[in-house]
Motif scaffolding. Structure first.
Motif, PDB file in Angstrom:
ATOM      1  N   MET A   1       0.849  -1.183   0.000  1.00  0.00           N
ATOM      2  CA  MET A   1       0.000   0.000   0.000  1.00  0.00           C
ATOM      3  C   MET A   1       0.891   1.241   0.000  1.00  0.00           C
ATOM      4  O   MET A   1       1.875   1.307   0.716  1.00  0.00           O
ATOM      5  CB  MET A   1      -0.902  -0.012   1.244  1.00  0.00           C
ATOM      6  N   LYS A   2       0.537   2.211  -0.800  1.00  0.00           N
ATOM      7  CA  LYS A   2       1.320   3.442  -0.937  1.00  0.00           C
ATOM      8  C   LYS A   2       1.275   4.259   0.348  1.00  0.00           C
ATOM      9  O   LYS A   2       0.245   4.367   1.002  1.00  0.00           O
ATOM     10  CB  LYS A   2       0.792   4.262  -2.102  1.00  0.00           C
ATOM     11  N   ILE A   3       2.415   4.852   0.684  1.00  0.00           N
ATOM     12  CA  ILE A   3       2.533   5.702   1.866  1.00  0.00           C
ATOM     13  C   ILE A   3       2.330   7.154   1.446  1.00  0.00           C
ATOM     14  O   ILE A   3       2.910   7.612   0.458  1.00  0.00           O
ATOM     15  CB  ILE A   3       3.911   5.529   2.515  1.00  0.00           C
ATOM     16  N   VAL A   4       1.511   7.870   2.197  1.00  0.00           N
ATOM     17  CA  VAL A   4       1.292   9.294   1.970  1.00  0.00           C
ATOM     18  C   VAL A   4       1.725  10.041   3.231  1.00  0.00           C
ATOM     19  O   VAL A   4       1.208   9.786   4.320  1.00  0.00           O
ATOM     20  CB  VAL A   4      -0.192   9.594   1.660  1.00  0.00           C
ATOM     21  N   VAL A   5       2.696  10.927   3.067  1.00  0.00           N
ATOM     22  CA  VAL A   5       3.204  11.742   4.164  1.00  0.00           C
ATOM     23  C   VAL A   5       2.532  13.104   4.065  1.00  0.00           C
ATOM     24  O   VAL A   5       2.676  13.804   3.066  1.00  0.00           O
ATOM     25  CB  VAL A   5       4.744  11.881   4.097  1.00  0.00           C
ATOM     26  N   VAL A  33       4.972  13.296  10.185  1.00  0.00           N
ATOM     27  CA  VAL A  33       6.216  13.368  10.940  1.00  0.00           C
ATOM     28  C   VAL A  33       5.937  14.141  12.237  1.00  0.00           C
ATOM     29  O   VAL A  33       5.157  15.094  12.248  1.00  0.00           O
ATOM     30  CB  VAL A  33       7.320  14.052  10.105  1.00  0.00           C
ATOM     31  N   GLU A  34       6.582  13.717  13.304  1.00  0.00           N
ATOM     32  CA  GLU A  34       6.346  14.281  14.635  1.00  0.00           C
ATOM     33  C   GLU A  34       6.415  15.815  14.663  1.00  0.00           C
ATOM     34  O   GLU A  34       5.570  16.466  15.280  1.00  0.00           O
ATOM     35  CB  GLU A  34       7.374  13.694  15.606  1.00  0.00           C
ATOM     36  N   SER A  35       7.382  16.409  13.993  1.00  0.00           N
ATOM     37  CA  SER A  35       7.513  17.868  14.021  1.00  0.00           C
ATOM     38  C   SER A  35       6.334  18.559  13.340  1.00  0.00           C
ATOM     39  O   SER A  35       5.953  19.669  13.715  1.00  0.00           O
ATOM     40  CB  SER A  35       8.838  18.315  13.394  1.00  0.00           C
ATOM     41  N   GLN A  61       8.365   9.305  14.486  1.00  0.00           N
ATOM     42  CA  GLN A  61       9.240  10.063  15.383  1.00  0.00           C
ATOM     43  C   GLN A  61      10.326  10.779  14.577  1.00  0.00           C
ATOM     44  O   GLN A  61      10.800  10.260  13.561  1.00  0.00           O
ATOM     45  CB  GLN A  61       9.878   9.133  16.417  1.00  0.00           C
ATOM     46  N   GLN A  62      10.720  11.949  15.036  1.00  0.00           N
ATOM     47  CA  GLN A  62      11.688  12.768  14.315  1.00  0.00           C
ATOM     48  C   GLN A  62      13.003  12.022  14.087  1.00  0.00           C
ATOM     49  O   GLN A  62      13.619  12.165  13.044  1.00  0.00           O
ATOM     50  CB  GLN A  62      11.923  14.074  15.081  1.00  0.00           C
ATOM     51  N   TYR A  63      13.414  11.181  15.032  1.00  0.00           N
ATOM     52  CA  TYR A  63      14.686  10.475  14.872  1.00  0.00           C
ATOM     53  C   TYR A  63      14.651   9.426  13.751  1.00  0.00           C
ATOM     54  O   TYR A  63      15.691   8.939  13.321  1.00  0.00           O
ATOM     55  CB  TYR A  63      15.131   9.831  16.192  1.00  0.00           C
ATOM     56  N   PRO A  83       9.907  21.231   9.909  1.00  0.00           N
ATOM     57  CA  PRO A  83       8.845  20.252   9.653  1.00  0.00           C
ATOM     58  C   PRO A  83       8.607  20.000   8.159  1.00  0.00           C
ATOM     59  O   PRO A  83       8.397  18.852   7.751  1.00  0.00           O
ATOM     60  CB  PRO A  83       7.618  20.870  10.324  1.00  0.00           C
ATOM     61  N   ASP A  84       8.662  21.052   7.338  1.00  0.00           N
ATOM     62  CA  ASP A  84       8.518  20.881   5.889  1.00  0.00           C
ATOM     63  C   ASP A  84       9.597  19.943   5.355  1.00  0.00           C
ATOM     64  O   ASP A  84       9.311  18.986   4.638  1.00  0.00           O
ATOM     65  CB  ASP A  84       8.662  22.220   5.151  1.00  0.00           C
ATOM     66  N   CYS A  85      10.828  20.248   5.712  1.00  0.00           N
ATOM     67  CA  CYS A  85      11.962  19.447   5.244  1.00  0.00           C
ATOM     68  C   CYS A  85      11.863  18.011   5.748  1.00  0.00           C
ATOM     69  O   CYS A  85      12.182  17.068   5.020  1.00  0.00           O
ATOM     70  CB  CYS A  85      13.281  20.078   5.693  1.00  0.00           C
TER      71      CYS A  85
END
Length: 171
Positions: A1-5, A33-35, A61-63, A83-85
């Motif tokens: 299944m495709k991942i959408v961020v 993403v956490e941020s 998580q950011q890490y 957060p964008d990056c």
């Protein structure tokens, strides 16, 4: 299944439009993403809690994000936030789709070869799988443009084509 961020602007607009159920019916693994998650207000985060507990929405998580690449992009593209990056880098890491309507972020994603889409693609997908009825899609897209986020800058001609097509198909 495709991942959408997903980026914050999408998540906020989904809350304001009240179409979370239609969004989470899409056949994708939705990730934030956490941020980016931290940019949402507490009441907005609460709206997503049922989808997280149901396994439809995941906070990374950011890490887990390649922070060296985040720093490199941030240094070369000052207008982008951390957060964008982070969203861009994670989408790149997992070969997923980045969902944002931030022009600078979309441009950077395209340059880096990341599959990127925005609000209109999201609406198209919800209409395609019929998680959002045509009449509701017309109302919600109009509401997005005029009330919820009028400064979003969606291409007027693309919006009008959809509104006309959906209206004709809804007869």
């Amino acid at each position: 299944m495709k991942i959408v961020v997903t980026d914050a602007n999408i998540l906020i607009d989904l809350c304001e439009l009240g179409i979370l159920e239609a969004f989470f019916a899409l056949p994708y693994n939705m990730i934030v993403v956490e941020s980016v998650w931290d940019e949402l207000l507490e009441d907005q985060q609460q709206m997503y809690s049922n989808y997280m507990s149901g396994g439809l929405f995941t906070i990374i998580q950011q890490y887990e994000v390649d922070l060296m690449t985040v720093a490199e992009i941030k240094e070369s593209r000052q207008q982008l936030s951390i957060p964008d990056c982070s969203s861009l880098v994670y989408a790149e890491q997992v070969k997923g789709v980045l969902l944002t309507s931030d022009k600078n972020l979309r441009t950077t994603a395209r340059i880096r070869g990341v599959d990127v889409h925005g609000h209109l693609w999201m609406f198209d997908e919800m209409v395609r799988i019929r998680s959002l009825m045509l009449s509701d899609a017309i109302i919600k897209l109009t509401e997005l443009r005029t009330v919820v986020n009028p400064k979003l800058g969606l291409p007027a001609n693309e919006c009008e084509i959809r509104l006309k097509t959906w209206g004709e198909q809804n007869r």
